[in-house]
Scaffold this active site. Structure first.
Site, mmCIF file in Angstrom:
data_model
loop_
_atom_site.group_PDB
_atom_site.id
_atom_site.type_symbol
_atom_site.label_atom_id
_atom_site.label_comp_id
_atom_site.label_asym_id
_atom_site.label_seq_id
_atom_site.Cartn_x
_atom_site.Cartn_y
_atom_site.Cartn_z
ATOM 1 C CD GLU A 165 -2.981 -1.188 2.204
ATOM 2 O OE1 GLU A 165 -3.942 -1.963 2.080
ATOM 3 O OE2 GLU A 165 -2.812 -0.446 3.203
ATOM 4 C CD GLU A 198 -4.031 -5.950 3.532
ATOM 5 O OE1 GLU A 198 -2.792 -5.903 3.430
ATOM 6 O OE2 GLU A 198 -4.694 -5.104 4.196
#
Length: 423
Positions: free
Chosen positions: A172, A261
């Protein structure tokens, strides 16, 4: 630690749509099917790598030996997970924490891949990110050192019996409030100049919400694209309309597409057994496979009070919903074309492999729905079924077939997997 706050901003993006999904179960009243679910066995789509989650020993504690069996075994009362994600700590002295579960998963044939949150501290610097002067990034003169750091993790795992399938550049990079930021251009530079030296398949960019501004530059740059093996992303707050990626379909030949995820629809405390939220999990997986064309579907913590495995090590309702895919759609199976929504609030995806066709059917209606399934370019000799609803978990059954078609009453708010032997 990051359970309830890490994704709070992005999760808010989907809250409005969830209220319409969380309707109570009522007594089923069968209704007539309006259309067939047509499964075309000759129309092939993506190859499936598998389903799984992360074991984050540092933040959530390691799985126990019995919990590893539950997660990665595929017998009764087991999830059948075939993908494990592990955490790359910036401190090498903590790497050993990842080994026991990684070794157990690999021994059961699971893919193991790894993602870092931060480089070693000596490779980072602070900068001003939208007024946050404590924001952190990788120093521009440390890109080569960082590639070596990732290679060190690959080598460490290999020396301990785990051959990583792939390694990510950064978890991320566009949601790095408490870890390391990367701009799209910084990610592009690393992919062009440094990713080629990494001794494993490279995953990038792992955006938190499938934001295409992070990955478009890689796809549009031949050198960066050559160094990317897997386009990985998370889908927190991503609308289903944004699950498709035309530029990847255009430029990504020979590359893989992974969803690395998510948790869905929320991370509420002790929500793992709430129903029909479990149906929502299966619906999200369906959209990832049938609309997003993803080859993996990877949950956040495997063991958590909102995850597929509860803290006591037993499988949750969300876990049973995931198992409708993970236990039956095995690595190397290929998705085939199927009528995605043959009836209102009924959703279907289909897969073939090992001489079988696997059909996952989700009924989000508050009443049972009769659904006919028709196979094209193939016929079946027998069909077995497994159903999860408000009161049952993977309840087995058999289905009467007629050559290349069969009909099933899908219970209200349920997930049903059909496994048919192909003639």
């Amino acid at each position: 630690m990051f359970d309830l706050t890490k994704k709070s901003i992005s999760v808010m993006l989907v809250v409005a749509t969830l209220f319409s999904l969380l309707t109570p179960v009522v007594s089923p009243t069968p209704v007539s099917a309006a259309g067939d679910a047509v499964v075309n066995l000759s129309s092939t789509k993506q190859v499936i790598r598998g389903f799984g989650g992360i074991n984050h020993a540092l933040w959530a504690g390691d799985l126990t030996a019995s919990q590893r069996d539950t997660a990665f075994g595929n017998g009764n009362n087991q999830l059948g997970f075939s993908v494990l994600r592990v955490y790359i700590d910036s401190n090498k002295s903590n790497w050993a924490k990842e080994l026991p579960t990684a070794q157990a998963a690999a021994a059961r044939g699971a893919i193991v891949f790894a993602s870092p949150w931060n480089p070693p501290a000596e490779m980072t610097e602070t900068f001003n990110h939208d007024g946050d002067t404590s924001a952190k990034r990788l120093r521009y003169d440390k890109y080569a050192d960082y590639a070596k750091f990732l290679n060190d993790f690959v080598a460490y795992m290999k020396s301990n019996g785990v051959n990583l399938y792939a390694i990510s550049v950064q978890n991320e990079p566009d949601y790095a409030h408490t870890w390391t930021w990367w701009t799209p251009q910084e990610m592009l530079r690393f992919m062009k100049e440094n990713a080629g030296s990494i001794n494993a398949r490279v995953i990038a960019p792992e955006s938190f919400s499938y934001l295409k501004n992070m990955s478009d530059p890689i796809l549009n740059d031949p050198q960066a694209l050559a160094n990317m093996d897997i386009l990985g992303t998370h889908t927190y707050g991503t609308s289903f309309n944004n699950f498709s990626y035309p530029l990847f379909q255009q430029k990504g030949a020979g590359k893989e597409l992974w969803m690395t995820e998510v948790y869905y629809p929320n991370s509420d405390n002790n929500s793992a057994d709430r129903w029909p939220e479990g149906v929502d999990v299966a619906y999200h997986m369906h959209k990832a496979m049938a609309v997003g064309n993803f080859q993996t579907y990877v949950w956040w913590y495997i063991r958590r009070q909102y995850g597929p495995m509860k803290e006591d090590g037993t499988i949750s309702k969300r876990g049973y919903s995931m198992a409708h895919f993970s236990k039956f759609v095995r690595p190397g199976y290929t998705r085939v074309d199927a009528t995605e929504s043959p009836n209102n609030n009924v959703f279907v995806s289909a897969y073939k492999g090992d001489g079988k066709v696997v059909i996952v059917a989700i009924n989000k209606n508050n009443a049972a729905t009769n659904q006919n399934f028709a196979l094209q370019n193939g016929s079946v000799s027998k069909v077995s079924s497994w159903t999860t609803d408000a009161s049952r978990n993977l309840a087995p059954g058999t289905v009467n077939t007629s050559g290349s078609s069969f009909t099933m009453s899908l219970p209200a708010q349920s997930v049903t997997t059909f496994v048919a032997d192909l003639k």
